[in-house]
Design a protein around this motif. Structure first.
Motif, mmCIF file in Angstrom:
data_model
loop_
_atom_site.group_PDB
_atom_site.id
_atom_site.type_symbol
_atom_site.label_atom_id
_atom_site.label_comp_id
_atom_site.label_asym_id
_atom_site.label_seq_id
_atom_site.Cartn_x
_atom_site.Cartn_y
_atom_site.Cartn_z
ATOM 1 N N TYR A 177 0.832 -1.200 0.000
ATOM 2 C CA TYR A 177 0.000 0.000 0.000
ATOM 3 C C TYR A 177 0.869 1.254 0.000
ATOM 4 C CZ TYR A 177 -3.716 -3.268 1.306
ATOM 5 O OH TYR A 177 -4.599 -4.305 1.330
ATOM 6 N N LEU A 178 2.037 1.162 0.596
ATOM 7 C CA LEU A 178 3.092 2.164 0.509
ATOM 8 C C LEU A 178 2.721 3.539 1.047
ATOM 9 C CD1 LEU A 178 4.719 1.222 -2.920
ATOM 10 C CD2 LEU A 178 5.304 0.458 -0.646
ATOM 11 N N ASN A 179 1.694 4.155 0.538
ATOM 12 C CA ASN A 179 1.336 5.492 1.001
ATOM 13 C C ASN A 179 0.181 5.493 1.999
ATOM 14 O OD1 ASN A 179 3.142 7.367 -0.342
ATOM 15 N ND2 ASN A 179 2.228 6.625 -2.238
ATOM 16 N N ASP A 180 -0.237 4.318 2.434
ATOM 17 C CA ASP A 180 -1.339 4.208 3.377
ATOM 18 C C ASP A 180 -0.767 3.908 4.761
ATOM 19 O OD1 ASP A 180 -3.518 3.606 4.922
ATOM 20 O OD2 ASP A 180 -4.490 2.351 3.406
ATOM 21 N N PRO A 181 -0.801 4.886 5.696
ATOM 22 C CA PRO A 181 -0.206 4.673 7.029
ATOM 23 C C PRO A 181 -0.873 3.563 7.821
ATOM 24 C CG PRO A 181 -1.462 6.720 6.973
ATOM 25 C CD PRO A 181 -1.377 6.232 5.562
ATOM 26 N N ASP A 182 -2.063 3.126 7.427
ATOM 27 C CA ASP A 182 -2.702 2.009 8.114
ATOM 28 C C ASP A 182 -1.989 0.689 7.828
ATOM 29 O OD1 ASP A 182 -4.580 3.493 9.412
ATOM 30 O OD2 ASP A 182 -6.191 3.101 7.988
ATOM 31 N N TYR A 183 -1.210 0.656 6.748
ATOM 32 C CA TYR A 183 -0.517 -0.570 6.361
ATOM 33 C C TYR A 183 0.987 -0.390 6.181
ATOM 34 C CZ TYR A 183 -5.014 -2.812 5.507
ATOM 35 O OH TYR A 183 -6.263 -3.355 5.655
ATOM 36 N N ASP A 184 1.434 0.826 6.037
ATOM 37 C CA ASP A 184 2.839 1.064 5.768
ATOM 38 C C ASP A 184 3.511 1.756 6.938
ATOM 39 O OD1 ASP A 184 5.316 1.441 4.726
ATOM 40 O OD2 ASP A 184 4.727 2.951 3.261
ATOM 41 N N GLY A 185 4.129 0.952 7.813
ATOM 42 C CA GLY A 185 4.797 1.511 8.974
ATOM 43 C C GLY A 185 6.110 2.194 8.657
ATOM 44 N N ILE A 186 6.618 2.002 7.434
ATOM 45 C CA ILE A 186 7.877 2.663 7.068
ATOM 46 C C ILE A 186 7.703 4.175 7.147
ATOM 47 C CG2 ILE A 186 9.687 2.875 5.329
ATOM 48 C CD1 ILE A 186 8.719 0.228 4.148
ATOM 49 N N LEU A 187 6.524 4.655 6.780
ATOM 50 C CA LEU A 187 6.261 6.088 6.839
ATOM 51 C C LEU A 187 6.372 6.613 8.263
ATOM 52 C CD1 LEU A 187 3.082 6.151 4.556
ATOM 53 C CD2 LEU A 187 5.448 6.515 3.870
ATOM 54 N N THR A 188 5.977 5.781 9.218
ATOM 55 C CA THR A 188 5.915 6.205 10.618
ATOM 56 C C THR A 188 7.243 6.059 11.331
ATOM 57 O OG1 THR A 188 3.581 5.549 10.707
ATOM 58 C CG2 THR A 188 4.732 5.806 12.818
ATOM 59 N N ILE A 189 7.923 4.934 11.135
ATOM 60 C CA ILE A 189 9.134 4.675 11.929
ATOM 61 C C ILE A 189 10.424 4.766 11.127
ATOM 62 C CG2 ILE A 189 7.864 3.232 13.554
ATOM 63 C CD1 ILE A 189 9.038 0.764 12.208
ATOM 64 N N GLY A 190 10.326 4.939 9.805
ATOM 65 C CA GLY A 190 11.520 4.963 8.977
ATOM 66 C C GLY A 190 12.532 6.009 9.397
ATOM 67 N N GLY A 191 12.055 7.148 9.898
ATOM 68 C CA GLY A 191 12.938 8.239 10.265
ATOM 69 C C GLY A 191 13.804 7.979 11.481
ATOM 70 N N TYR A 192 13.543 6.904 12.197
ATOM 71 C CA TYR A 192 14.350 6.592 13.379
ATOM 72 C C TYR A 192 15.594 5.760 13.035
ATOM 73 C CZ TYR A 192 10.217 8.267 15.794
ATOM 74 O OH TYR A 192 9.168 9.049 16.228
ATOM 75 N N PHE A 193 15.677 5.326 11.770
ATOM 76 C CA PHE A 193 16.805 4.502 11.341
ATOM 77 C C PHE A 193 17.780 5.338 10.513
ATOM 78 C CE2 PHE A 193 13.229 1.672 11.975
ATOM 79 C CZ PHE A 193 13.786 0.602 12.655
ATOM 80 N N ASP A 194 19.045 4.947 10.561
ATOM 81 C CA ASP A 194 20.042 5.599 9.718
ATOM 82 C C ASP A 194 19.921 5.125 8.272
ATOM 83 O OD1 ASP A 194 22.044 7.021 11.744
ATOM 84 O OD2 ASP A 194 21.402 5.118 12.616
ATOM 85 N N TYR A 195 19.619 3.846 8.106
ATOM 86 C CA TYR A 195 19.433 3.274 6.773
ATOM 87 C C TYR A 195 18.169 2.426 6.769
ATOM 88 C CZ TYR A 195 24.418 4.336 6.050
ATOM 89 O OH TYR A 195 25.638 4.966 5.944
#
Length: 347
Positions: free
Chosen positions: A180-198
Motif C-alpha cells: 500500500y506504501l502510502n497508506d499509514p494504516d498498512y505502511d509503517g515505514i512512513l511512521t518509523i523509517g525516520g528513526y533509522f540511519d538506513y
C-alpha cells in the motif's frame, strides 16, 4: 558508496557457526569469508539469523547479546559490521519479549547492553531483525509501536551506534506485508523509517508473483509494478519520512537487491540431492529456494530486473543492501550475467 552484504550465522549446539559458502564449499577460516565479501565489493556486513530463529536464546538478553558480540569480535576482523537485534526466539516464531510493554525494561534493551559491553572498533551499529512493514500500524500482530522504535533508536544513537532496517513490503499474503506504501494504516515505514540511519526496502519482487494493493488484492507483480515500487522508494519515501518526523536523523532510503541459490541451477532428482535449505523441483530436476520461478535462467532474469528498474528511473543509490542467500556463487553468477546483458556490474 557502501554495499551491505548479509552474513548468515546459526546457533548450533552452544556455539555460533557461519553459514556462508562459495559454490557449496565451506571456508577454511572466518578471514576467508571476510575476503569473499571484500572481493565482491562489500564493505559492510550485517550479522543475522533470520528474524532471530537462528540466534541463541536463554531468556537473558544481556548474556545472549554479549555472547554473540564476543563471538564476532574474536572471529571477525577487518570489515565493518552491524549486529542483529533478534526478534523471535531460537527455533521458534515466538517473540523474545512483549513489545507492547515498552523498550526500557525489555529483553531487547538488555541484548543491546550485552553487545555494547564488548568493545569492537569494527562494529558500526545494530540491525532490527523484525522485517514486517506493518509494525507501528493497526495491523501489526506483534504490537510494535512507534514509541518502542523511537526509544530503541534513541538508546542506540546515544551510544554512538547506527541503526538499520530492511523491511518487507509485498507478497501474495497481507500477513507478510503489503504494498500500500502510502497508506499509514498498512505502511509503517512512513511512521518509523525516520528513526533509522538506513532503510533498505525489500521489493519482494524476486520472491512473489502476486502483490496486494489498496482495493486490489492478488495483482500480478509485474516488472512495471517493481519499477513503480522502486520509484516510490527513490522519489517519495524520503519526503514522507521527513514529513512524519522532521526532527529525526537524516535517513538513507534505498532498496535491497534480492536473489538466492535458485539462480545456480543445481541439478537434483530428489530433495536429498539439494543443499540444506533448498528443495527439489522434480519436474525440471532443479534445486530451488525462494524465487517465484524455479527455472534458473528465469530466476536470474528476475534478479537482474532490479538493476533494470534502477536504470529505468535513472537512480544510482549511494548505498545498497544485498540478499543472496548463503552462497557467494549467487553474486558471481549475477555479476557475470549483468555485465553480459546490461554492461554494468551487479554489485
Amino acid at each position: 558508496m557502501s554495499k551491505f552484504g548479509l552474513w548468515w550465522v546459526m546457533w548450533d549446539n552452544g556455539v555460533y557457526i557461519s553459514r556462508m559458502t562459495l559454490g557449496g564449499r565451506v571456508p577454511t577460516s572466518y578471514d576467508e569469508v571476510v575476503q569473499w565479501f571484500k572481493k565482491r565489493y562489500f564493505d559492510r556486513v550485517v550479522f543475522l539469523g533470520n528474524q532471530g530463529e537462528n540466534i541463541g536464546y536463554t531468556g537473558n538478553g544481556y548474556e545472549d547479546g554479549r555472547y554473540l558480540a564476543l563471538w564476532i569480535m574474536s572471529h571477525i576482523s577487518s570489515i565493518k559490521y552491524y549486529v542483529t537485534i533478534p526478534f523471535s526466539q531460537y527455533g521458534s516464531k515466538k517473540l523474545r519479549d512483549d513489545p507492547s510493554k515498552g523498550f526500557a525494561n525489555s529483553y531487547w534493551k538488555d541484548w543491546i547492553d550485552g553487545v555494547l559491553s564488548v568493545f569492537d572498533n569494527n562494529r558500526l551499529g545494530f540491525f532490527w531483525s523484525y522485517e514486517s512493514c506493518l509494525q507501528a500500524t493497526p495491523h501489526d500482530e506483534a504490537h510494535v509501536t512507534e514509541e518502542f522504535i523511537r526509544e530503541m533508536a534513541e538508546y542506540i544513537h546515544n551510544h554512538n551506534q547506527e541503526f538499520i532496517w530492511i523491511p518487507a513490503t509485498g507478497s501474495g499474503s497481507s500477513v507478510r506485508g503489503v504494498s500500500y506504501l502510502n497508506d499509514p494504516d498498512y505502511d509503517g515505514i512512513l511512521t518509523i523509517g525516520g528513526y533509522f540511519d538506513y532503510v533498505f526496502v525489500q521489493p519482494n519482487y524476486y520472491e512473489y508473483s502476486k502483490v496486494d494493493e489498496k482495493g486490489n488484492l492478488g495483482l500480478q507483480y509485474t516488472y512495471e509494478k517493481l519499477v513503480e515500487k522502486v520509484r516510490w522508494v527513490y522519489e517519495e519515501l524520503p519526503t514522507k519520512i521527513r514529513e512524519h518526523n522532521p526532527n529525526a536523523k537524516i535517513t538513507t532510503a534505498s532498496i535491497e537487491m534480492e536473489a538466492d541459490r535458485t539462480v545456480l541451477g543445481i541439478h537434483c532428482t530428489s530433495p536429498g540431492d539439494c543443499p540444506e535449505g533448498m528443495n527439489c523441483d522434480s519436474n525440471i530436476h532443479t534445486c530451488y529456494e525462494h524465487c517465484r520461478d524455479h527455472h534458473p535462467q528465469k530466476a536470474i532474469n528476475y534478479a537482474l530486473d532490479y538493476v533494470r528498474a534502477l536504470k529505468d528511473i535513472d537512480w544510482k543509490p549511494s548505498n545498497l543492501a544485498y540478499y543472496f542467500s548463503t552462497d557467494f556463487k549467487v553474486i558471481d553468477t549475477l555479476q557475470e550475467q549483468c555485465w553480459r546483458e546490461l554492461n554494468e556490474p551487479y554489485v
